[in-house]
Every structure is written in C-alpha cells, then in structure tokens.
Write an enzyme that holds these catalytic residues in place. Structure first.
Site, PDB file in Angstrom:
ATOM      1  N   ASN A 213       0.840  -1.200   0.000  1.00 52.38           N
ATOM      2  CA  ASN A 213       0.000   0.000   0.000  1.00 52.38           C
ATOM      3  C   ASN A 213       0.876   1.252   0.000  1.00 52.38           C
ATOM      4  O   ASN A 213       2.096   1.158   0.021  1.00 52.38           O
ATOM      5  CB  ASN A 213      -0.952  -0.027   1.211  1.00 52.38           C
ATOM      6  CG  ASN A 213      -0.181  -0.073   2.519  1.00 52.38           C
ATOM      7  OD1 ASN A 213       0.525   0.858   2.863  1.00 52.38           O
ATOM      8  ND2 ASN A 213      -0.307  -1.196   3.231  1.00 52.38           N
ATOM      9  N   PRO A 308      -2.137 -11.946  10.461  1.00 48.62           N
ATOM     10  CA  PRO A 308      -2.398 -11.755  11.890  1.00 48.62           C
ATOM     11  C   PRO A 308      -2.576 -10.267  12.182  1.00 48.62           C
ATOM     12  O   PRO A 308      -1.971  -9.425  11.519  1.00 48.62           O
ATOM     13  CB  PRO A 308      -1.119 -12.281  12.549  1.00 48.62           C
ATOM     14  CG  PRO A 308      -0.077 -12.204  11.490  1.00 48.62           C
ATOM     15  CD  PRO A 308      -0.776 -12.421  10.182  1.00 48.62           C
TER      16      PRO A 308
HETATM   17  O1  C5P Z   1      -8.273  -2.995  11.531  1.00 53.24           O
HETATM   18  P1  C5P Z   1      -7.454  -1.898  10.961  1.00 53.24           P
HETATM   19  O2  C5P Z   1      -6.425  -2.328   9.984  1.00 53.24           O
HETATM   20  O3  C5P Z   1      -8.213  -0.706  10.498  1.00 53.24           O
HETATM   21  O4  C5P Z   1      -6.699  -1.369  12.275  1.00 53.24           O
HETATM   22  C1  C5P Z   1      -5.718  -0.420  12.213  1.00 53.24           C
HETATM   23  C2  C5P Z   1      -4.804  -0.568  13.398  1.00 53.24           C
HETATM   24  O5  C5P Z   1      -4.428  -1.910  13.606  1.00 53.24           O
HETATM   25  C3  C5P Z   1      -3.500   0.146  13.169  1.00 53.24           C
HETATM   26  O6  C5P Z   1      -2.994   0.531  14.438  1.00 53.24           O
HETATM   27  C4  C5P Z   1      -2.622  -0.927  12.534  1.00 53.24           C
HETATM   28  O7  C5P Z   1      -1.252  -0.651  12.706  1.00 53.24           O
HETATM   29  C5  C5P Z   1      -3.071  -2.144  13.297  1.00 53.24           C
HETATM   30  N1  C5P Z   1      -3.003  -3.392  12.534  1.00 53.24           N
HETATM   31  C6  C5P Z   1      -2.112  -4.360  12.921  1.00 53.24           C
HETATM   32  N2  C5P Z   1      -2.069  -5.555  12.248  1.00 53.24           N
HETATM   33  C7  C5P Z   1      -2.893  -5.775  11.215  1.00 53.24           C
HETATM   34  C8  C5P Z   1      -3.792  -4.796  10.803  1.00 53.24           C
HETATM   35  C9  C5P Z   1      -3.818  -3.606  11.478  1.00 53.24           C
HETATM   36  O8  C5P Z   1      -1.355  -4.149  13.878  1.00 53.24           O
HETATM   37  N3  C5P Z   1      -2.824  -6.932  10.568  1.00 53.24           N
END
Ligand code: C5P
Length: 402
Positions: A213, A308
């Site tokens: 991304n 994860p």
């Molecule tokens: O669920 P989402 O991706 O929107 O959540 C964002 C938060 O979760 C951010 O703090 C991101 O760094 C963390 N995150 C993570 N591992 C993932 C996905 C998101 O630590 N696989």
C-alpha cells in the site's frame, strides 16, 4: 528528578577558576541521562586536566581546532551538528567577547559559529568584569543576534575566589543542570521503552512481486522522534519506506506482516508502550510462488489469506504494554474507531479520515481524533512532527495516570 535522557550536551569550558566545578557538572549531566562531550579552551586547560573530563564524560575531550587527530575522530563540523545544546560553563568574559564578535579563533568559538544548536552560558568572572560596560554590551549583542537560542544561567552573587564579593560566581552544577533540563520540552517518557510499528508491509506473490500500500511511514517516524525527545528508548519496527534512518532509535527493518509480528512479539516484556502506526496488509497471498509467475491467460486468480492482527495480538498478550492503535477510515470514523478500541483491547486509538485529500497517507499534515477509555480529544490539522509531539504527550499523560 533531573531528566536529560537521550540529550546530547556539548559542554564548553573556558578559562577561569570555576572550571573545577565543570567536573561535577559533567557528572550531574551524565547521571541525568545526557551524553556529554567536552570542548576545552587553552585557558581551561590551565585550571583542569582534559583527562579528568574524559574519564567523567566517557568521551575524548576536544580542544584543538586544526589538528585532526586531536579532534579525536570528530571534526568541528560533526561536533557542531552532534549537539542538541551547547552549554558553556564557565563562560569567561573573554569567551563572551569572542562569541559576540563572531570569532572562530579556537575550537569552542568555531563550533559555536558552526552550530544551529541553542547556546547556554553560565558566566563566571570577577564582579567588576561582570559589571563592565563592555561585558554587558557583548551579552546584549549576543542576545540580540541569537534571540531565543541564547540562555544565560546566572551568574550568582557571593564571595569570589579573588576575595571580592558580588555578582559573577558561576552557579552550582546542580542548578545549571536543572536550568538546562527545564529548557527541553519534556522528559515525560524518560526511562520508558517505546515500540512503534511504521510504514507499509509487503506480501510476496513470487520472488519479484508483492502486494502493498501507499503508506509513507511519516507518522510513525515522527512519533518515534517525538518519543525520543520525550526521553524514551525507542524501537522502530519499520516496513520498507524511503525515509532517512533516524539517529538514536533502534531500527528493526521488516518486510511482511509476519516479520512485523515476530519483531513486535520479541519486544514484549521490555516494552512499556506499543504504538501501531503501520499500515499492515490485511491479507497475503496464500502461497508464495517459488519462481516468477509467468504471464498466461487474460485473467489470473489470486487466493489471499488473512494476516495476523499485530496490535490485537500484542494488546491481548499476558505481557501487554500500554497499547495504541490507529484507525484510518473513509466514513463513520467515530463508530469504527470505538469498535476497534474495544475489539483490539487498546488503551487508545488515533483515528483519521483518509477520504480527505489534504491529510493522512503520504501528506505532511494530519488531523486526528484520539479515543481512549477516558474520552475523546480532537487534534486539528497540523504538521506531523507537531502532531506527533502532542500525541506522545497525551500518551505519556495517560500512562502516568494508570
Ligand atoms: O483494523 P485496521 O487495519 O483498520 O486497524 C488499524 C490498526 O491496527 C493500526 O494501528 C494498525 O497498525 C493495526 N493493525 C495491525 N495488524 C494488522 C492490521 C492492522 O497491527 N494486521
């Protein structure tokens, strides 16, 4: 308690009887967590030996301008860049005069000229010399030219080595160190271990291709810098970004979400605050082809499997640190953010609206809302460096309240 964790102090010592107190000053500064490098003028070396200061600071003492070996591997420009602050104690009338005139006739004055770091002076001289119109004039010239970047610590008044009584005594080392510490914004995370994930992850498809991304890593790197400024020991677990490697921060470069998880879990036990600012890929290819996938039909099917959730894993761990997540949303920011705060077991979540063009991904500025168990705080559009400082201050405050 005096806090100077992570601060780089360049201590200049000029000639004067008060130079004997500089040894104690070095001890006080290093005990408060600062790294100290010493530059002595020729006059200073008449009063105290470089060996004493080298032993106390743990670093070679610098005194010669033109002798590269005597510059102990760090030239005057490197020293000038290295310093967070230049402190001159004692600052003699002669040294103040040379600084005011912009002279560079020895190593100390040259480094002062070559450095953009703030300059703090702890004057020490006979009361008549301190009262002299030329000294006053030199100080007001320096103050006018340097503005906020100049601070005067003292002098104090009392009995002087020469037998006079009056203003001109150098302040005690403890008082100098305290005034210096007060000039740094915060020591709010002093002694804390902070781990920050930043940037994107790359999920390999084959040896030459990946899914990723547009995350630039800027917010995470700014948070790492702000945590460092606040006195923390910082580990930055970073996906591939094109930002300069920050100084004084332990950088753990990673590629995939799986790597980032392994590196993150390895910090638990010694981690006080975990901030997940990385844009982790939610899915990865189910299998990584061993060889380059060849171009074939008009369509290709990719099977992706869920990665994860790093912050959720950290925040549910028995050794969970204070856990902070981010939520980049295009709509319903408030309800998604609150849901993630609960579901991922976070102490705080920092949400931003990525549908706005002016902020967020790749931009210099950001505007966020911080949600915690204690309520919400809005941070209006500002540069990521400033925002990072405010977020770190908010994190430190809640950590203390716990
Ligand atoms: O669920 P989402 O991706 O929107 O959540 C964002 C938060 O979760 C951010 O703090 C991101 O760094 C963390 N995150 C993570 N591992 C993932 C996905 C998101 O630590 N696989």
């Amino acid at each position: 308690m005096l806090q100077l964790a992570n601060k780089r102090i360049l201590l200049g010592i000029s000639g004067g009887i008060a130079a004997y107190k500089s040894a104690e000053l070095v001890r006080t500064l290093t005990k408060a967590g600062a790294t100290v490098r010493v530059i002595m003028t020729a006059g200073a070396m008449e009063f105290i030996t470089p060996l004493t200061l080298q032993a106390l600071s743990g670093n070679p003492v610098h005194h010669a301008l033109l002798d590269e070996t005597a510059e102990a591997g760090m030239g005057h420009i490197e020293l000038a860049r290295w310093a967070d602050t230049i402190l001159i104690a004692p600052a003699s009338a002669d040294l103040i005069a040379r600084l005011a005139a912009g002279m560079g006739d020895d190593l100390l004055t040259t480094v002062c000229l070559a450095s953009s770091a703030p300059l703090c002076l702890a004057p020490a001289m006979n009361q008549q010399m301190w009262a002299a119109a030329t000294t006053k004039n030199n100080l007001s010239t320096l103050a006018r030219l340097r503005g906020d970047a100049l601070a005067l610590f003292g002098p104090g008044s009392g009995a002087q080595a020469c037998g006079d009584i009056g203003l001109g005594r150098m302040l005690e080392p403890e008082a100098i160190a305290q005034q210096l510490a007060d000039r740094f914004v915060s020591g709010t995370l002093a002694g804390k271990q902070v781990v920050i994930t930043a940037g994107p992850t790359r999920e390999a498809l084959d040896p030459v291709r990946y899914i990723s991304n547009h995350s630039s890593g800027k917010m995470g790197y700014a948070l790492a810098q702000a945590a460092l400024e606040a006195g923390a020991q910082v580990t930055l677990i970073s996906g591939p970004v094109s930002l300069p490697v920050p100084e004084r921060i332990t950088l753990v470069p990673v590629t995939s979400a799986a790597d980032m998880l392994t590196a993150s879990l390895a910090t638990l036990g010694q981690c006080d605050v975990f901030i997940a600012s990385a844009a982790v890929a939610d899915y990865r290819p189910a299998a990584v082809a061993e060889q380059k996938i060849k171009k074939a039909g008009d369509e290709i099917q990719l099977t992706l499997v869920k990665n994860p959730d790093i912050i959720a894993t950290v925040a549910h761990h028995p050794q969970r640190p204070f856990s902070v997540g981010f939520a980049a949303e295009t709509h319903d920011v408030d309800s998604y953010a609150r849901d993630k705060l609960e579901r991922k077991n976070l102490d705080m979540i920092i949400a931003n609206d990525v549908s706005r063009q002016d902020i967020g991904f790749g931009a210099e500025n950001n505007a966020v809302t911080l949600y915690s168990r204690h309520g919400t705080t809005e941070f209006d559009v500002m540069n990521k460096t400033l925002l990072a400082r405010q977020l770190i201050a908010a994190i430190a405050q809640q950590l203390k309240a716990q």
